[in-house]
Write a protein that holds these residues in place. Structure first.
Motif, PDB file in Angstrom:
ATOM      1  N   MET A   1      32.997  -0.386 -12.713  1.00 44.54           N
ATOM      2  CA  MET A   1      33.077   0.227 -12.115  1.00 44.54           C
ATOM      3  C   MET A   1      34.415   0.675 -11.609  1.00 44.54           C
ATOM      4  SD  MET A   1      32.314   0.436  -8.037  1.00 44.54           S
ATOM      5  CE  MET A   1      29.987   0.090  -8.364  1.00 44.54           C
ATOM      6  N   ILE A   2      34.239   1.736 -11.526  1.00 43.95           N
ATOM      7  CA  ILE A   2      36.056   1.930 -11.415  1.00 43.95           C
ATOM      8  C   ILE A   2      36.203   2.843  -9.719  1.00 43.95           C
ATOM      9  CG2 ILE A   2      37.935   3.921 -11.775  1.00 43.95           C
ATOM     10  CD1 ILE A   2      36.869   4.126 -14.309  1.00 43.95           C
ATOM     11  N   ILE A   3      36.800   2.568  -9.348  1.00 45.62           N
ATOM     12  CA  ILE A   3      36.619   3.582  -8.093  1.00 45.62           C
ATOM     13  C   ILE A   3      38.515   3.570  -7.634  1.00 45.62           C
ATOM     14  CG2 ILE A   3      36.593   2.560  -5.056  1.00 45.62           C
ATOM     15  CD1 ILE A   3      35.200   0.472  -6.262  1.00 45.62           C
ATOM     16  N   ILE A  13      35.768   8.328  -4.773  1.00 44.85           N
ATOM     17  CA  ILE A  13      35.304   8.301  -5.727  1.00 44.85           C
ATOM     18  C   ILE A  13      34.933   7.295  -6.018  1.00 44.85           C
ATOM     19  CG2 ILE A  13      35.742   9.936  -7.447  1.00 44.85           C
ATOM     20  CD1 ILE A  13      37.934  11.664  -7.163  1.00 44.85           C
ATOM     21  N   PHE A  14      33.889   6.733  -7.120  1.00 46.77           N
ATOM     22  CA  PHE A  14      33.522   5.715  -8.238  1.00 46.77           C
ATOM     23  C   PHE A  14      32.988   6.608  -9.041  1.00 46.77           C
ATOM     24  CE2 PHE A  14      29.252   6.916  -5.398  1.00 46.77           C
ATOM     25  CZ  PHE A  14      28.385   6.531  -6.608  1.00 46.77           C
ATOM     26  N   LEU A  15      33.085   5.693  -9.926  1.00 38.93           N
ATOM     27  CA  LEU A  15      32.693   5.777 -11.100  1.00 38.93           C
ATOM     28  C   LEU A  15      31.570   4.819 -11.632  1.00 38.93           C
ATOM     29  CD1 LEU A  15      32.310   7.563 -14.045  1.00 38.93           C
ATOM     30  CD2 LEU A  15      33.917   6.926 -14.868  1.00 38.93           C
ATOM     31  N   LYS A  16      29.932   4.752 -11.855  1.00 40.81           N
ATOM     32  CA  LYS A  16      29.427   3.513 -12.332  1.00 40.81           C
ATOM     33  C   LYS A  16      29.066   3.386 -13.306  1.00 40.81           C
ATOM     34  CE  LYS A  16      25.657   0.464 -10.889  1.00 40.81           C
ATOM     35  NZ  LYS A  16      25.223   0.596  -8.958  1.00 40.81           N
ATOM     36  N   ALA A  17      29.172   2.488 -14.139  1.00 43.66           N
ATOM     37  CA  ALA A  17      27.913   2.523 -15.402  1.00 43.66           C
ATOM     38  C   ALA A  17      27.245   1.000 -16.349  1.00 43.66           C
ATOM     39  CB  ALA A  17      28.784   3.185 -16.803  1.00 43.66           C
ATOM     40  N   ASP A  18      25.818   1.063 -16.733  1.00 40.06           N
ATOM     41  CA  ASP A  18      25.260   0.006 -15.831  1.00 40.06           C
ATOM     42  C   ASP A  18      24.961  -0.351 -17.167  1.00 40.06           C
ATOM     43  OD1 ASP A  18      25.514  -0.053 -13.230  1.00 40.06           O
ATOM     44  OD2 ASP A  18      23.449   0.582 -13.423  1.00 40.06           O
ATOM     45  N   CYS A  19      24.589  -1.342 -17.845  1.00 38.19           N
ATOM     46  CA  CYS A  19      24.342  -1.817 -19.334  1.00 38.19           C
ATOM     47  C   CYS A  19      23.412  -0.701 -20.104  1.00 38.19           C
ATOM     48  CB  CYS A  19      24.350  -3.198 -19.660  1.00 38.19           C
ATOM     49  SG  CYS A  19      25.678  -4.284 -18.983  1.00 38.19           S
ATOM     50  N   GLY A  21      22.494   1.647 -19.249  1.00 33.02           N
ATOM     51  CA  GLY A  21      22.616   2.897 -19.673  1.00 33.02           C
ATOM     52  C   GLY A  21      22.716   3.974 -18.141  1.00 33.02           C
ATOM     53  N   HIS A  22      22.765   3.441 -16.881  1.00 33.42           N
ATOM     54  CA  HIS A  22      22.128   4.438 -15.949  1.00 33.42           C
ATOM     55  C   HIS A  22      23.950   4.573 -15.779  1.00 33.42           C
ATOM     56  CE1 HIS A  22      18.306   2.464 -15.395  1.00 33.42           C
ATOM     57  NE2 HIS A  22      18.434   3.740 -14.276  1.00 33.42           N
ATOM     58  N   SER A  23      24.328   5.452 -15.268  1.00 30.02           N
ATOM     59  CA  SER A  23      25.944   6.230 -14.591  1.00 30.02           C
ATOM     60  C   SER A  23      25.259   6.963 -13.282  1.00 30.02           C
ATOM     61  CB  SER A  23      26.300   6.537 -15.950  1.00 30.02           C
ATOM     62  OG  SER A  23      25.967   7.775 -16.807  1.00 30.02           O
ATOM     63  N   MET A  24      26.573   7.285 -12.470  1.00 31.85           N
ATOM     64  CA  MET A  24      26.271   7.878 -11.638  1.00 31.85           C
ATOM     65  C   MET A  24      28.089   8.234 -11.345  1.00 31.85           C
ATOM     66  SD  MET A  24      25.126   6.393  -7.891  1.00 31.85           S
ATOM     67  CE  MET A  24      23.856   6.269  -8.708  1.00 31.85           C
ATOM     68  N   ILE A  25      27.951   9.153 -10.473  1.00 30.92           N
ATOM     69  CA  ILE A  25      29.660   9.825  -9.952  1.00 30.92           C
ATOM     70  C   ILE A  25      29.262   9.696  -8.807  1.00 30.92           C
ATOM     71  CG2 ILE A  25      31.733  11.073 -10.405  1.00 30.92           C
ATOM     72  CD1 ILE A  25      31.372  11.257 -13.136  1.00 30.92           C
ATOM     73  N   GLY A  26      30.455   9.169  -7.867  1.00 29.70           N
ATOM     74  CA  GLY A  26      29.789   9.755  -6.307  1.00 29.70           C
ATOM     75  C   GLY A  26      31.358  10.076  -5.481  1.00 29.70           C
ATOM     76  N   PRO A  34      28.156   8.819   1.343  1.00 34.31           N
ATOM     77  CA  PRO A  34      28.471   9.123   0.162  1.00 34.31           C
ATOM     78  C   PRO A  34      28.710  11.749   0.322  1.00 34.31           C
ATOM     79  CG  PRO A  34      25.789   8.642  -0.041  1.00 34.31           C
ATOM     80  CD  PRO A  34      26.934   8.034   0.879  1.00 34.31           C
ATOM     81  N   ARG A  35      28.811  11.713  -0.261  1.00 33.19           N
ATOM     82  CA  ARG A  35      28.646  13.693   0.069  1.00 33.19           C
ATOM     83  C   ARG A  35      27.908  14.119  -1.543  1.00 33.19           C
ATOM     84  NH1 ARG A  35      27.650  12.654   3.103  1.00 33.19           N
ATOM     85  NH2 ARG A  35      28.944  12.254   5.535  1.00 33.19           N
ATOM     86  N   LEU A  36      28.131  13.632  -2.391  1.00 31.51           N
ATOM     87  CA  LEU A  36      28.185  14.175  -3.580  1.00 31.51           C
ATOM     88  C   LEU A  36      27.684  13.024  -4.010  1.00 31.51           C
ATOM     89  CD1 LEU A  36      27.591  16.332  -6.337  1.00 31.51           C
ATOM     90  CD2 LEU A  36      30.294  16.884  -6.388  1.00 31.51           C
ATOM     91  N   VAL A  37      26.817  13.116  -5.788  1.00 33.36           N
ATOM     92  CA  VAL A  37      26.449  12.232  -6.190  1.00 33.36           C
ATOM     93  C   VAL A  37      26.057  12.791  -7.860  1.00 33.36           C
ATOM     94  CG1 VAL A  37      25.209   9.801  -6.980  1.00 33.36           C
ATOM     95  CG2 VAL A  37      26.098   9.873  -4.900  1.00 33.36           C
ATOM     96  N   LEU A  38      26.575  12.651  -9.152  1.00 32.78           N
ATOM     97  CA  LEU A  38      25.842  13.050 -10.146  1.00 32.78           C
ATOM     98  C   LEU A  38      25.319  11.665 -11.061  1.00 32.78           C
ATOM     99  CD1 LEU A  38      29.345  15.076 -11.272  1.00 32.78           C
ATOM    100  CD2 LEU A  38      27.453  15.515 -10.023  1.00 32.78           C
ATOM    101  N   SER A  39      24.154  11.768 -11.159  1.00 33.32           N
ATOM    102  CA  SER A  39      23.550  10.061 -11.575  1.00 33.32           C
ATOM    103  C   SER A  39      22.663  10.973 -13.093  1.00 33.32           C
ATOM    104  CB  SER A  39      22.880   9.860 -10.973  1.00 33.32           C
ATOM    105  OG  SER A  39      21.482  10.918 -10.064  1.00 33.32           O
ATOM    106  N   TYR A  40      22.980   9.631 -14.007  1.00 40.15           N
ATOM    107  CA  TYR A  40      21.832   9.811 -15.147  1.00 40.15           C
ATOM    108  C   TYR A  40      20.936   8.925 -15.569  1.00 40.15           C
ATOM    109  CZ  TYR A  40      20.391   9.906 -19.650  1.00 40.15           C
ATOM    110  OH  TYR A  40      19.511  10.317 -20.875  1.00 40.15           O
ATOM    111  N   SER A  41      20.226   9.357 -15.916  1.00 40.17           N
ATOM    112  CA  SER A  41      18.920   7.456 -15.766  1.00 40.17           C
ATOM    113  C   SER A  41      18.623   7.857 -17.142  1.00 40.17           C
ATOM    114  CB  SER A  41      17.622   7.849 -14.746  1.00 40.17           C
ATOM    115  OG  SER A  41      18.440   7.521 -13.657  1.00 40.17           O
ATOM    116  N   PRO A  42      18.888   6.868 -18.529  1.00 39.00           N
ATOM    117  CA  PRO A  42      17.677   7.114 -19.381  1.00 39.00           C
ATOM    118  C   PRO A  42      16.907   6.942 -19.052  1.00 39.00           C
ATOM    119  CG  PRO A  42      19.325   5.148 -19.175  1.00 39.00           C
ATOM    120  CD  PRO A  42      19.463   5.530 -18.327  1.00 39.00           C
ATOM    121  N   GLY A  43      16.106   7.768 -19.924  1.00 39.94           N
ATOM    122  CA  GLY A  43      14.555   7.518 -19.989  1.00 39.94           C
ATOM    123  C   GLY A  43      13.793   8.815 -18.921  1.00 39.94           C
TER     124      GLY A  43
END
Length: 172
Positions: A1-3, A13-19, A21-26, A34-43
Motif C-alpha cells: 500500500m502507498i499512502i 491519498i492511498f493506493l492499494k493492490a491485493d495479491c 487482484g483487488h485494487s483501490m485508490i482513495g 473517504p471522499r472518492l474511491v476508485l476500485s477494481y474487483s477481479p471477476g
C-alpha cells in the motif's frame, strides 16, 4: 500500500493492490474519511464511489459482469435513483421512494419499451410493449389488472425486484 499524507500527517491519498487482484485508490478527507474511491474487483469489474460530508456513499458507478450501472443513494444508504444496462436485454431507469421501494421504472425490457408508476408495489399504471410487439396499458391494484387497453394482449406487471437485486449488487 502507498499512502500520501497531508501536512498534518493524515492520509490524503492511498493506493492499494491485493495479491488476489483487488485494487483501490482513495482520496481522503481528514481522519481517514473517504471522499472518492476508485476500485477494481477481479471477476466483477471497476467502480467509482463518491461520499458526502457525513462520510456516506451517495453515488456509485460500476461495471459489474460487463453490465454498467449508476446509483444515487438517499438517506440510510437506500437507493434513490438507478440506471442500469444489460447488453442484449435493454436499459432501465428506476426511482425508489424513501422506504427503498421501487416506485417508477422507465426502460426497455428485451428491447421493448415499458413505463410503470406505482403508488405502492404493483398498484398504479403500467405501459408495456409485449414480446409480440403489441402495446398495452393497464391500471393495477396489488398486481391485479382493474382496467386495461391492450393491442392484442394485456401487459404483465414488471417485477421490480430485479432492480432491487441490481442495487444490492452495486452497493456491495
Amino acid at each position: 500500500m502507498i499512502i500520501m499524507c497531508n501536512a498534518n500527517g493524515e492520509t490524503a491519498i492511498f493506493l492499494k493492490a491485493d495479491c488476489d487482484g483487488h485494487s483501490m485508490i482513495g482520496l481522503m478527507k481528514e481522519r481517514k474519511k473517504p471522499r472518492l474511491v476508485l476500485s477494481y474487483s477481479p471477476g466483477k469489474g471497476p467502480g467509482v464511489s463518491l461520499f458526502d460530508e457525513n462520510d456516506t456513499c451517495k453515488v456509485m458507478a460500476t461495471i459489474l459482469n460487463n453490465n454498467p450501472s449508476i446509483g444515487l443513494l438517499g438517506k440510510d444508504n437506500q437507493p434513490a435513483i438507478g440506471m442500469f444496462s444489460k447488453p442484449g436485454a435493454g436499459s432501465t431507469f428506476g426511482i425508489w421512494d424513501s422506504q427503498g421501494k421501487t416506485q417508477a421504472m422507465l426502460g426497455l425490457i428485451d428491447d421493448k419499451p415499458m413505463l410503470y408508476l406505482y403508488q405502492k408495489y404493483q398498484t398504479g399504471m403500467l405501459f408495456r410493449t409485449t414480446s409480440a410487439g403489441k402495446p398495452g396499458l393497464a391500471l393495477l391494484d396489488n398486481g391485479s389488472i382493474v382496467w386495461s387497453a391492450a393491442g392484442g394482449a394485456t401487459p404483465a406487471p414488471p417485477d421490480a425486484s430485479g432492480l432491487d437485486d441490481i442495487m444490492r449488487d452495486v452497493m456491495r
